[in-house]
Design a protein around this motif. Structure first.
Motif: not given
Length: 338
Positions: A323-325, A329-331, A334-338
């Motif tokens: 869950s941590f990973f 990964n989702s974080g 998101s930062s890469t997309v923005t």
């Protein structure tokens, strides 16, 4: 409508379309063709499964190590005829003769072996589960087969350290520590001594993991179906409960082979019998001759007491690490997309 006007509009439109390469093609605001997502399973990469498994295995075995020591002592008794020793008597005997430190003798070998072995164990399991399930998360056969592949790979990594661990766990063990045991065994018995029990270990752990993983996935699915609305909130309890049930059942069914494995790994040490070869049949015959068929179930109580909470700790830690990973990964996505 004027025919000449309509023809003029059609000609103008055709001209524009012919020059379409000059026109910008509108794209959705979050369209980023340069971002390439590598293949993953459950949102995790292969190395993340390895780290999660390594953490889970280390926490599990270090926390339950005293129970494992008691089990080893009970399975390796050698007096003839063997006296029946209960769990309570075994614990008292260790504490009286060696103190609490006796319960942790050999924990260094466990620390060196558990992390790498479980990294292999869980990563192979996840990859095989993805390959064999055919997109069906409820495929119990795929879970069982994946568990078998995982244990064959991980046992090749862990068995040498398990040999060292069990020899150090014995009462009056002649070895000073992990490296001393490794050097003496290598010098006096050769590298084959570290894998004398490998075949038995695989034959034990193959059905163990098949039962374990299939039971775990089934119980987890059943618990989540009972209360689907609160499944996410009670995820830790679900994983721990399913893990405990799976560990206890698998441990009880495979105890006879675990007794054989202990005899092979501890042979010739502290008065334990030495066998001419690593034949499972010969070891079973020796145990039955000295202790009857009940000897094959020696240590089943501490084995279940080990595997039930150990599996609960392992699975809950593993799922928490996953869950941590996943959040990490989702974080990062998101930062890469923005």
């Amino acid at each position: 409508m004027n025919p000449n006007f309509a023809a003029s509009m059609a000609t103008e439109a055709t001209t524009k379309f012919q020059k379409s390469e000059l026109l910008p093609v509108p794209q959705p605001p979050d369209f980023h063709p340069e971002i390439i997502v590598s293949p993953s399973h459950d949102g995790l990469q292969f190395w993340q499964f390895m780290i999660a498994g390594s953490i889970a295995g280390s926490v599990e075995h270090m926390a339950m190590f005293p129970v494992d020591t008691v089990k080893t002592r009970m399975q390796a008794l050698v007096s003839c005829p063997i006296q029946q020793v209960g769990l309570r008597h075994a614990v008292r005997s260790i504490l009286k003769s060696e103190g609490p430190a006796g319960l942790y003798r050999g924990i260094g070998a466990m620390g060196l072996g558990a992390g790498p072995a479980h990294a292999v164990y869980f990563s192979v399991y996840e990859m095989c589960k993805k390959a064999f399930s055919g997109g069906n998360p409820n495929n119990s056969a795929a879970h069982a087969v994946s568990g078998v592949f995982a244990t064959v790979a991980s046992d090749a990594v862990f068995t040498p350290m398990d040999v060292v661990k069990q020899r150090l766990q014995l009462g009056s063990s002649p070895y000073k520590g992990v490296m001393d045991c490794f050097r003496i065994v290598m010098r006096e018995e050769g590298v084959g001594a570290f894998y004398a029990s490998y075949r038995t270990t695989v034959l034990m752990n193959a059905p163990f993991t098949a039962v374990h993983f299939a039971t775990y996935e089934a119980v987890k699915r059943g618990l989540m179906e009972v209360s689907p609305d609160s499944a996410n909130d009670e995820r830790l309890i679900v994983h721990a409960t399913a893990g405990a049930a799976a560990g206890a059942l698998a441990a009880a069914l495979t105890t006879p082979l675990d007794v054989v494995k202990t005899q092979l790994q501890c042979q010739g040490v502290c008065g334990c019998d030495r066998f001419q070869n690593s034949s499972i049949r010969d070891v079973i015959r020796t145990i039955v001759k000295k202790d009857g068929y009940i000897g094959l179930m020696r240590g089943w109580k501490p084995r279940m007491l080990f595997h039930a909470p150990a599996a609960a700790i392992c699975w809950s830690t593993y799922e928490a690490a996953k869950s941590f990973f996943q959040e990490l990964n989702s974080g990062s996505d998101s930062s890469t997309v923005t």
